[in-house]
Design a protein around this motif. Structure first.
Motif, PDB file in Angstrom:
ATOM      1  N   GLN A   1     -88.301  18.540   2.678  1.00  0.00           N
ATOM      2  CA  GLN A   1     -87.387  17.836   2.554  1.00  0.00           C
ATOM      3  C   GLN A   1     -87.094  16.800   3.040  1.00  0.00           C
ATOM      4  N   VAL A   2     -86.376  15.412   3.026  1.00  0.00           N
ATOM      5  CA  VAL A   2     -86.448  14.480   3.093  1.00  0.00           C
ATOM      6  C   VAL A   2     -87.228  14.024   4.794  1.00  0.00           C
ATOM      7  N   GLN A   3     -88.191  13.124   5.482  1.00  0.00           N
ATOM      8  CA  GLN A   3     -89.164  13.286   6.301  1.00  0.00           C
ATOM      9  C   GLN A   3     -89.326  11.542   7.240  1.00  0.00           C
ATOM     10  N   LEU A   4     -88.572  11.146   8.169  1.00  0.00           N
ATOM     11  CA  LEU A   4     -88.814  10.208   9.016  1.00  0.00           C
ATOM     12  C   LEU A   4     -88.878  10.048   9.809  1.00  0.00           C
ATOM     13  N   VAL A   5     -90.471   9.662  10.500  1.00  0.00           N
ATOM     14  CA  VAL A   5     -91.009   9.592  11.085  1.00  0.00           C
ATOM     15  C   VAL A   5     -91.273   8.303  11.931  1.00  0.00           C
ATOM     16  N   GLU A   6     -90.796   8.103  13.046  1.00  0.00           N
ATOM     17  CA  GLU A   6     -91.331   6.844  13.905  1.00  0.00           C
ATOM     18  C   GLU A   6     -92.047   7.167  15.010  1.00  0.00           C
ATOM     19  N   TYR A  32     -82.824   3.426  -0.915  1.00  0.00           N
ATOM     20  CA  TYR A  32     -82.524   3.649  -0.091  1.00  0.00           C
ATOM     21  C   TYR A  32     -82.412   2.815   1.039  1.00  0.00           C
ATOM     22  N   ALA A  33     -81.893   1.414   1.333  1.00  0.00           N
ATOM     23  CA  ALA A  33     -81.144   1.188   2.629  1.00  0.00           C
ATOM     24  C   ALA A  33     -81.060   2.128   4.121  1.00  0.00           C
ATOM     25  N   MET A  34     -82.376   0.710   4.616  1.00  0.00           N
ATOM     26  CA  MET A  34     -82.448   2.056   5.944  1.00  0.00           C
ATOM     27  C   MET A  34     -82.187   1.316   7.307  1.00  0.00           C
ATOM     28  N   GLY A  35     -81.622   1.848   8.254  1.00  0.00           N
ATOM     29  CA  GLY A  35     -81.291   1.866   9.410  1.00  0.00           C
ATOM     30  C   GLY A  35     -82.092   1.916  10.253  1.00  0.00           C
ATOM     31  N   TRP A  36     -81.425   0.690  11.308  1.00  0.00           N
ATOM     32  CA  TRP A  36     -82.833   1.378  13.666  1.00  0.00           C
ATOM     33  C   TRP A  36     -81.616   1.811  13.996  1.00  0.00           C
ATOM     34  N   PHE A  37     -81.262   2.669  15.004  1.00  0.00           N
ATOM     35  CA  PHE A  37     -79.742   2.885  15.665  1.00  0.00           C
ATOM     36  C   PHE A  37     -80.986   3.773  17.156  1.00  0.00           C
ATOM     37  N   ARG A  38     -80.613   2.867  18.116  1.00  0.00           N
ATOM     38  CA  ARG A  38     -80.176   3.791  19.656  1.00  0.00           C
ATOM     39  C   ARG A  38     -79.395   3.645  20.614  1.00  0.00           C
ATOM     40  N   GLN A  39     -79.990   4.434  21.199  1.00  0.00           N
ATOM     41  CA  GLN A  39     -78.969   5.445  22.002  1.00  0.00           C
ATOM     42  C   GLN A  39     -79.947   5.650  23.781  1.00  0.00           C
ATOM     43  N   ALA A  40     -78.984   4.884  24.156  1.00  0.00           N
ATOM     44  CA  ALA A  40     -79.483   4.512  25.766  1.00  0.00           C
ATOM     45  C   ALA A  40     -79.065   6.891  26.682  1.00  0.00           C
ATOM     46  N   ALA A  97     -83.122   6.123   9.786  1.00  0.00           N
ATOM     47  CA  ALA A  97     -82.313   6.481   9.203  1.00  0.00           C
ATOM     48  C   ALA A  97     -81.848   6.044   8.014  1.00  0.00           C
ATOM     49  N   ALA A  98     -81.696   6.690   6.850  1.00  0.00           N
ATOM     50  CA  ALA A  98     -81.186   6.060   5.322  1.00  0.00           C
ATOM     51  C   ALA A  98     -80.317   6.549   5.056  1.00  0.00           C
ATOM     52  N   ALA A  99     -79.643   5.809   3.564  1.00  0.00           N
ATOM     53  CA  ALA A  99     -78.214   5.450   3.369  1.00  0.00           C
ATOM     54  C   ALA A  99     -78.034   5.053   2.107  1.00  0.00           C
ATOM     55  N   ASP A 100     -77.106   5.728   1.509  1.00  0.00           N
ATOM     56  CA  ASP A 100     -77.352   5.077   0.454  1.00  0.00           C
ATOM     57  C   ASP A 100     -77.033   4.109  -0.235  1.00  0.00           C
ATOM     58  N   LYS A 101     -75.754   3.231   0.185  1.00  0.00           N
ATOM     59  CA  LYS A 101     -75.648   1.417   1.137  1.00  0.00           C
ATOM     60  C   LYS A 101     -75.667   1.599   2.396  1.00  0.00           C
ATOM     61  N   ILE A 102     -76.272  -0.182   2.102  1.00  0.00           N
ATOM     62  CA  ILE A 102     -76.068  -0.185   4.120  1.00  0.00           C
ATOM     63  C   ILE A 102     -74.876  -0.554   4.730  1.00  0.00           C
ATOM     64  N   GLY A 103     -75.253  -0.169   5.356  1.00  0.00           N
ATOM     65  CA  GLY A 103     -74.025   0.052   6.798  1.00  0.00           C
ATOM     66  C   GLY A 103     -74.837   0.187   8.493  1.00  0.00           C
ATOM     67  N   ASP A 108     -72.813   6.554   7.600  1.00  0.00           N
ATOM     68  CA  ASP A 108     -73.449   6.149   7.140  1.00  0.00           C
ATOM     69  C   ASP A 108     -74.287   6.142   6.226  1.00  0.00           C
ATOM     70  N   TYR A 109     -75.220   7.044   7.358  1.00  0.00           N
ATOM     71  CA  TYR A 109     -76.679   7.225   7.252  1.00  0.00           C
ATOM     72  C   TYR A 109     -76.756   9.182   6.654  1.00  0.00           C
ATOM     73  N   LYS A 110     -77.760   9.220   5.979  1.00  0.00           N
ATOM     74  CA  LYS A 110     -77.888  10.950   5.728  1.00  0.00           C
ATOM     75  C   LYS A 110     -78.745  11.054   5.853  1.00  0.00           C
ATOM     76  N   TYR A 111     -79.490  10.741   6.147  1.00  0.00           N
ATOM     77  CA  TYR A 111     -81.022  11.331   6.752  1.00  0.00           C
ATOM     78  C   TYR A 111     -81.993  10.354   7.941  1.00  0.00           C
ATOM     79  N   TRP A 112     -81.809  11.128   8.958  1.00  0.00           N
ATOM     80  CA  TRP A 112     -82.371  10.499  10.255  1.00  0.00           C
ATOM     81  C   TRP A 112     -83.839  10.516  10.897  1.00  0.00           C
ATOM     82  N   GLY A 113     -84.147  10.112  11.375  1.00  0.00           N
ATOM     83  CA  GLY A 113     -86.391  10.587  12.672  1.00  0.00           C
ATOM     84  C   GLY A 113     -85.568  11.125  13.411  1.00  0.00           C
ATOM     85  N   GLN A 114     -86.425  11.651  14.063  1.00  0.00           N
ATOM     86  CA  GLN A 114     -86.387  12.080  16.220  1.00  0.00           C
ATOM     87  C   GLN A 114     -86.414  11.580  16.873  1.00  0.00           C
TER      88      GLN A 114
END
Length: 122
Positions: A1-6, A32-40, A97-103, A108-114
């Motif tokens: 399956q899809v892998q995203l590794v930060e 794929y559009a790619m995004g970065w998110f963060r969580q404190a 994260a990866a998405a079909d369209k930028i958001g 909006d994002y279907k695949y996520w890294g750890q």
């Protein structure tokens, strides 16, 4: 399956710089559009930046605009987040994260890294 590794997270002093990388596999990266998110700790996941597959459009969260820069290398299947002039409030776990369209929304994002931890000391 899809892998995203930060990678690239760590401890940095306020005012310093850090570059995060996210290596993607098992997907047609350039589509794929790619995004970065963060969580404190104790907070909701927050949008940081996003980029289209062709790099022609980028979005940034208001608190990072002018300090953080998203880019990608489709030949290397990698997206980057260059973090300059970092602040203690940039501390958190950073996810790509990866998405079909930028958001800008997490749904909006279907695949996520750890995720990779970034800690900014004052």
């Amino acid at each position: 399956q899809v892998q995203l590794v930060e990678s690239g997270g760590g401890l940095v002093q306020a005012g310093g710089s850090l570059r995060l990388s996210c290596a993607a596999s098992r997907l047609t990266f350039s589509r794929y559009a790619m995004g970065w998110f963060r969580q404190a700790l104790g907070s909701e996941r927050q949008f940081v930046a996003a980029i289209t597959g062709s790099s022609d459009t980028t979005y940034y969260g208001p608190s990072v605009k002018g300090r953080l820069t998203i880019s990608r290398d489709n030949a290397e299947n990698t997206v980057y987040l260059q973090m300059n002039s970092v602040k203690p409030e940039d501390t958190g776990v950073y996810f790509c994260a990866a998405a079909d369209k930028i958001g800008t929304m997490y749904y909006d994002y279907k695949y996520w890294g750890q995720g990779t931890q970034v800690t900014v000391s004052s």
